[in-house]
Design an enzyme around this catalytic site. Structure first.
Site, mmCIF file in Angstrom:
data_model
loop_
_atom_site.group_PDB
_atom_site.id
_atom_site.type_symbol
_atom_site.label_atom_id
_atom_site.label_comp_id
_atom_site.label_asym_id
_atom_site.label_seq_id
_atom_site.Cartn_x
_atom_site.Cartn_y
_atom_site.Cartn_z
ATOM 1 N N CYS A 57 -1.433 -0.441 -3.223
ATOM 2 C CA CYS A 57 -2.876 -0.326 -3.485
ATOM 3 C C CYS A 57 -3.615 -1.574 -3.007
ATOM 4 O O CYS A 57 -4.731 -1.488 -2.491
ATOM 5 C CB CYS A 57 -3.137 -0.115 -4.973
ATOM 6 N N ARG A 134 -3.332 9.078 -4.063
ATOM 7 C CA ARG A 134 -4.178 8.407 -3.053
ATOM 8 C C ARG A 134 -5.020 9.471 -2.344
ATOM 9 O O ARG A 134 -4.587 10.053 -1.348
ATOM 10 C CB ARG A 134 -3.306 7.654 -2.046
#
Ligand code: BEZ
Length: 222
Positions: A57, A134
């Site tokens: 991330c 995601r």
């Protein structure tokens, strides 16, 4: 979870390409927003990440931050999201800034109650029951969803592809053309195929387009 009622409900309510982007209010690192009033007359790239203070991330969010100028140039606002508190977001933004000099200068939604994640199908319980996958939603100035990407927790996205897809959508709208495999700025685009025999005959005589065959023809964009 696969066939539970909760799973079915989440799947049923997932927005799809062509749908109006569901409206919501949320707290972000740049204050409270109401999505229908956010980024008026602009495109929005709204994306989720599984968790703050995690390695993949951090690379992805840094990618958005480093290339924010390119999104600005395409008249596009960035809007991040994860199922974390505003304090976690602030701590992570500051930590990445101190460690790498990269500053996440766009709002990140603190979706602790999972309201927005569920509304946008970012919570995919067979992948994770607590973290958003995601996701990337490309939303046009009319707040219509135009493209959706979903990646799992263990594979980061490709920033060049996100920018390429955004530019392809905008160029397709502007010139009323379609974009072929791997299209990038400067490449020829596909003109709509003929819809009648008259149009087909005209296409056969039209030397202004590059014809592979009557239904596959390309032209330069000025
Ligand atoms: C990561 O960003 O590294 C990550 C986050 C959640 C699950 C797996 C990896």
């Amino acid at each position: 979870m696969e066939n539970s009622d909760t799973h079915q409900e989440l799947v049923k309510s997932m927005p799809r390409i062509g749908d109006k982007a569901p409206d919501f209010e949320a707290l972000t690192t740049k204050g409270q927003i109401k999505f229908s009033e956010f980024a008026k007359d602009k495109w929005v790239v709204m994306f989720s990440h599984p968790a703050d203070f995690t390695p993949v991330c951090t690379t992805e969010m840094s990618g958005f931050a480093i290339r924010k100028d390119e999104f600005d140039a395409l008249d596009t606002e960035l809007l991040g999201l994860s199922i974390d508190s505003i304090h976690a977001h602030l701590g992570w933004v500051q930590n990445v800034k101190e460690n790498t000099g990269v500053y996440f200068d766009f709002p990140i939604i603190a979706d602790l109650d999972m309201k927005v994640s569920k509304l946008y199908g970012m919570l995919q319980p067979n992948e994770s029951e607590t973290a958003a996958v995601r996701a990337v939603f490309f939303i046009d100035p009319e707040k219509k969803i135009r493209l959706i990407m979903y990646y799992p927790l263990n594979v980061g996205r490709n920033m060049s592809e996100i920018l390429r897809a955004l530019e392809a959508l905008q160029t397709s709208d502007k010139y009323k053309v379609a974009m072929p495999l791997d299209w990038k700025k400067g490449d020829k685009a596909i003109v709509p195929p003929p819809k009648s025999l008259d149009e087909l005959n005209k296409r056969l005589e039209d030397d202004s387009v590059e014809k592979v065959t009557w239904y596959l023809a390309k032209k330069e964009l000025s």
